[in-house]
Design an enzyme around this catalytic site. Structure first.
Site, PDB file in Angstrom:
ATOM      1  N   HIS A   1      44.407  28.351  39.551  1.00  0.00           N
ATOM      2  CA  HIS A   1      43.701  28.676  40.576  1.00  0.00           C
ATOM      3  C   HIS A   1      44.649  28.622  41.568  1.00  0.00           C
ATOM      4  O   HIS A   1      44.389  28.109  42.921  1.00  0.00           O
ATOM      5  CB  HIS A   1      41.912  28.957  40.451  1.00  0.00           C
ATOM      6  CG  HIS A   1      41.870  29.716  39.924  1.00  0.00           C
ATOM      7  ND1 HIS A   1      41.961  30.482  39.034  1.00  0.00           N
ATOM      8  CD2 HIS A   1      39.890  29.783  39.335  1.00  0.00           C
ATOM      9  CE1 HIS A   1      41.070  31.470  37.973  1.00  0.00           C
ATOM     10  NE2 HIS A   1      39.904  30.662  38.946  1.00  0.00           N
TER      11      HIS A   1
ATOM     12  N   HIS B   1      38.441  36.641  42.466  1.00  0.00           N
ATOM     13  CA  HIS B   1      37.321  35.487  42.188  1.00  0.00           C
ATOM     14  C   HIS B   1      35.667  36.411  42.208  1.00  0.00           C
ATOM     15  O   HIS B   1      35.032  35.506  41.988  1.00  0.00           O
ATOM     16  CB  HIS B   1      37.876  34.262  41.874  1.00  0.00           C
ATOM     17  CG  HIS B   1      37.224  33.619  40.945  1.00  0.00           C
ATOM     18  ND1 HIS B   1      35.759  33.693  40.456  1.00  0.00           N
ATOM     19  CD2 HIS B   1      37.660  32.821  39.862  1.00  0.00           C
ATOM     20  CE1 HIS B   1      36.160  32.412  39.324  1.00  0.00           C
ATOM     21  NE2 HIS B   1      37.051  32.646  38.759  1.00  0.00           N
TER      22      HIS B   1
ATOM     23  N   GLU C   1      38.448  38.840  36.374  1.00  0.00           N
ATOM     24  CA  GLU C   1      39.279  38.781  37.182  1.00  0.00           C
ATOM     25  C   GLU C   1      40.845  39.543  36.727  1.00  0.00           C
ATOM     26  O   GLU C   1      41.459  38.870  35.690  1.00  0.00           O
ATOM     27  CB  GLU C   1      39.436  37.598  36.969  1.00  0.00           C
ATOM     28  CG  GLU C   1      38.506  36.522  38.100  1.00  0.00           C
ATOM     29  CD  GLU C   1      38.972  35.383  37.044  1.00  0.00           C
ATOM     30  OE1 GLU C   1      39.360  34.150  37.369  1.00  0.00           O
ATOM     31  OE2 GLU C   1      37.698  35.150  36.438  1.00  0.00           O
TER      32      GLU C   1
END
Length: 358
Positions: free
Chosen positions: A113, A187, A323
């Site tokens: 991420h 997210h 996502e």
């Protein structure tokens, strides 16, 4: 019943770790839907939608103040914008034009991420507006060359629109002045019960995908495409999240449940990706996207230690994430859709969450 309050309002919401003021923006459409979005991390803090009886409830996990979002121990990417690269990159390395770049290893042997301080830990510049489609919030951020190890100066614009037909539309745009890689997503953790009153094992999920990208023990794709037919990953018809989450097989064992990229059907344009429905409240969210994949995560690492909004402890599998994305580790997988962004190119994508109750 229509909502006559101001479509866009804002208020101070604390200060960032480096002392910058944080603003919380509230978007309301004419039907009474409400989205609270923070400029720190671009976080969807609160999302109010009605159940089948018309009672509003908050359908995303998060916090009542800004400070818990500063730590992944108290806020594991709740509602945040993710970048530069959503999901995992094996060994935190990728190569562009013969040069290898090293990223922070913040998820075991891999980068996750965007690194230790991805876009979820950056203060964005907010600009609210009201248009024909509904109230909107434009967030912009300039990620400098070398930030978290990524090459090139990257200009990013993300626009949240709470439309008058009851959708939350997210539009992503980006340009760079040097070759780089990019994988942007949101997210949010979804719990359609309203105010996270229970787990989501009874939520029914449909995913329009015939394959997943299977993973190894470090959650990195193997490069193969695995048909979902006959596996716990077959969500082509409505299936309870908890029906097979504790089933047998190494794929569920590696992730402790679902934490896998689904290869969405269809090529170009906005396409139906998934539907999540809570039979008890009647709430339903349909996901549409221009992206080729979607990560389905079943809240495996939630363990009751995080105290969220209203003092609620978020227990095991208290939410799911949907996502929309390019595939994990794409820079190291030649057969996956490319995530390379060239100077002079403009990256664009759109994801739409449509809300109903029945």
């Amino acid at each position: 019943m229509t909502d006559t309050r101001q479509p866009v309002t804002s208020r101070p919401w604390g200060t960032s770790p480096d002392g910058q003021p944080i603003t919380l923006y509230t978007l309301r459409n004419r039907n009474g839907l409400q989205a609270d979005i923070m400029d720190y991390g671009g976080v969807v803090v609160r999302l109010l939608t009605p159940d089948r009886e018309g009672n509003p409830g908050d359908i995303v996990l998060g916090h009542d103040r800004a400070e818990p979002y500063f730590s992944l121990e108290t806020s594991p990417y709740f509602g945040a914008l993710i970048g530069r690269y959503g999901n995992r990159i094996a060994g935190g390395q990728f190569t562009l034009d013969g040069k290898t770049y090293q990223l922070p290893l913040n998820n075991g042997p891999n980068s996750l991420h965007g690194g230790e301080r991805g876009f979820n830990q950056r203060l964005w510049t907010g600009r609210p507006s009201t248009g024909e489609d509904g109230p909107a919030l434009e967030l912009t951020y300039l990620s400098p060359d070398g930030e978290e190890g990524y090459p090139g100066n990257l200009s990013v614009r993300v626009t949240y629109t709470l439309t008058e037909d009851n959708t939350l539309q997210i539009d992503y745009e980006a340009t760079a002045d040097a070759p780089t890689i990019l994988n942007l997503t949101n997210h949010s953790y979804w719990n359609l019960s309203g105010d996270a009153g229970r787990d989501v094992l009874g939520h029914e999920l449909t995913v329009r995908a015939d394959h997943i990208t299977p993973i190894d023990e470090t959650l990195i794709p193997t490069g193969e495409l695995l048909p979902v037919e006959g596996t716990p990953f077959d969500f082509r018809h409505p299936t309870a999240v908890g029906a097979r989450v504790d089933g047998q097989g190494e794929q569920l064992r590696f992730a402790g449940g679902y934490d896998h990229n689904f290869v969405l059907r269809g090529e170009e344009g906005l396409k139906a990706a998934a539907t999540l429905h809570d039979p008890l409240s009647g709430r339903r969210v349909e996901v549409f996207t221009t992206q080729p994949g979607m990560q389905f995560y079943s809240g495996n690492f939630l363990d009751g230690s995080i105290v969220g909004k209203g003092g609620q402890r978020y227990g095991h599998r208290w939410a799911v994430c949907l996502e929309t994305q390019h595939f994990p580790d794409s820079p190291n997988q030649a057969t996956f859709p490319s995530t390379r962004l060239q100077p002079g190119e403009r990256f664009t994508s759109r994801t739409v969450y449509a809300f109903t109750a029945r």
